[in-house]
Design a protein around this motif. Structure first.
Motif, PDB file in Angstrom:
ATOM      1  N   ASP A 156       0.839  -1.185   0.000  1.00  0.00           N
ATOM      2  CA  ASP A 156       0.000   0.000   0.000  1.00  0.00           C
ATOM      3  C   ASP A 156       0.886   1.251   0.000  1.00  0.00           C
ATOM      4  O   ASP A 156       1.882   1.301   0.711  1.00  0.00           O
ATOM      5  CB  ASP A 156      -0.891  -0.008   1.250  1.00  0.00           C
ATOM      6  N   GLY A 157       0.540   2.227  -0.804  1.00  0.00           N
ATOM      7  CA  GLY A 157       1.281   3.486  -0.800  1.00  0.00           C
ATOM      8  C   GLY A 157       2.334   3.612  -1.884  1.00  0.00           C
ATOM      9  O   GLY A 157       3.183   4.490  -1.816  1.00  0.00           O
ATOM     10  N   ILE A 158       2.302   2.731  -2.891  1.00  0.00           N
ATOM     11  CA  ILE A 158       3.241   2.857  -4.008  1.00  0.00           C
ATOM     12  C   ILE A 158       2.446   2.980  -5.303  1.00  0.00           C
ATOM     13  O   ILE A 158       1.245   2.715  -5.339  1.00  0.00           O
ATOM     14  CB  ILE A 158       4.222   1.672  -4.099  1.00  0.00           C
ATOM     15  N   ASN A 159       3.128   3.373  -6.348  1.00  0.00           N
ATOM     16  CA  ASN A 159       2.491   3.520  -7.653  1.00  0.00           C
ATOM     17  C   ASN A 159       2.867   2.361  -8.555  1.00  0.00           C
ATOM     18  O   ASN A 159       4.012   1.927  -8.568  1.00  0.00           O
ATOM     19  CB  ASN A 159       2.920   4.825  -8.330  1.00  0.00           C
ATOM     20  N   LYS A 160       1.923   1.896  -9.328  1.00  0.00           N
ATOM     21  CA  LYS A 160       2.168   0.867 -10.327  1.00  0.00           C
ATOM     22  C   LYS A 160       2.461   1.562 -11.649  1.00  0.00           C
ATOM     23  O   LYS A 160       1.760   2.501 -12.027  1.00  0.00           O
ATOM     24  CB  LYS A 160       0.930  -0.021 -10.454  1.00  0.00           C
ATOM     25  N   VAL A 161       3.499   1.118 -12.338  1.00  0.00           N
ATOM     26  CA  VAL A 161       3.870   1.702 -13.623  1.00  0.00           C
ATOM     27  C   VAL A 161       3.661   0.645 -14.704  1.00  0.00           C
ATOM     28  O   VAL A 161       4.321  -0.395 -14.708  1.00  0.00           O
ATOM     29  CB  VAL A 161       5.355   2.169 -13.616  1.00  0.00           C
ATOM     30  N   LEU A 170      10.545   0.274 -23.717  1.00  0.00           N
ATOM     31  CA  LEU A 170      11.919   0.368 -23.226  1.00  0.00           C
ATOM     32  C   LEU A 170      12.196   1.738 -22.614  1.00  0.00           C
ATOM     33  O   LEU A 170      12.895   1.845 -21.607  1.00  0.00           O
ATOM     34  CB  LEU A 170      12.918   0.060 -24.345  1.00  0.00           C
ATOM     35  N   ALA A 171      11.633   2.778 -23.203  1.00  0.00           N
ATOM     36  CA  ALA A 171      11.806   4.130 -22.642  1.00  0.00           C
ATOM     37  C   ALA A 171      11.124   4.229 -21.274  1.00  0.00           C
ATOM     38  O   ALA A 171      11.672   4.820 -20.342  1.00  0.00           O
ATOM     39  CB  ALA A 171      11.239   5.172 -23.603  1.00  0.00           C
ATOM     40  N   GLN A 172       9.946   3.641 -21.148  1.00  0.00           N
ATOM     41  CA  GLN A 172       9.237   3.644 -19.864  1.00  0.00           C
ATOM     42  C   GLN A 172      10.030   2.863 -18.811  1.00  0.00           C
ATOM     43  O   GLN A 172      10.172   3.310 -17.668  1.00  0.00           O
ATOM     44  CB  GLN A 172       7.849   3.027 -20.015  1.00  0.00           C
ATOM     45  N   LEU A 173      10.559   1.712 -19.207  1.00  0.00           N
ATOM     46  CA  LEU A 173      11.351   0.899 -18.285  1.00  0.00           C
ATOM     47  C   LEU A 173      12.614   1.632 -17.855  1.00  0.00           C
ATOM     48  O   LEU A 173      12.980   1.619 -16.677  1.00  0.00           O
ATOM     49  CB  LEU A 173      11.700  -0.441 -18.936  1.00  0.00           C
ATOM     50  N   GLU A 174      13.264   2.299 -18.792  1.00  0.00           N
ATOM     51  CA  GLU A 174      14.473   3.061 -18.458  1.00  0.00           C
ATOM     52  C   GLU A 174      14.147   4.188 -17.477  1.00  0.00           C
ATOM     53  O   GLU A 174      14.901   4.438 -16.536  1.00  0.00           O
ATOM     54  CB  GLU A 174      15.129   3.633 -19.712  1.00  0.00           C
TER      55      GLU A 174
END
Length: 137
Positions: A25-30, A41-45
């Motif tokens: 709880d309290g984190i963001n999922k990307v 790949l840009a998002q992962l970087e």
């Protein structure tokens, strides 16, 4: 992503949802784009750069780059078989733990701030061991 924050009001906690699955709880999922390889790949970087910025390291007598923070990386995967319509999901949890060091060997005992930090790291590692033991039983 949860940025490093020393405020006790911003502690994160591990909970279970209605299906019995654990989550933090309290984190963001990307979400990472899997359709557009370059975008994904840009998002992962970007995620990895943010994680590297939040990582804390310090020099001790035992290690030139001693990790002074914990990091948890949770990879959630979802796959499907187009022919059968079967959908599978899984998760991989990776933990990068701060280094546990002996006070006498690391030289942390001579610096009050580093002493407190090392004691806190060792205490949190001990607590994490208790969590793993509890989850295994």
């Amino acid at each position: 992503l949860k940025q490093r924050n020393t405020s006790s009001a911003n502690k994160i906690s591990i909970k279970r949802n209605q299906e019995g699955k654990s989550y933090v709880d309290g984190i963001n999922k990307v979400d990472i784009d899997v359709e557009d390889k370059a975008a994904g790949l840009a998002q992962l970087e970007a995620v990895m750069v943010a994680a590297a910025r939040a990582r804390s390291v310090a020099t001790t007598k035992m290690n030139a780059q001693s990790s002074r923070s914990h990091s948890v990386f949770m990879l959630h995967l979802c796959g499907s078989n187009e022919e059968s319509g079967t959908i599978v999901e899984g998760a991989l949890n990776l933990c990068d733990l701060a280094g546990s060091e002996r006070l006498d060997r690391s030289g942390a005992g001579s610096d009050h701030k580093r002493l407190k930090e090392t004691q806190a790291i060792n205490k949190s590692l001990s607590s994490l061991g208790d969590v793993f033991t509890s989850l295994a039983n």
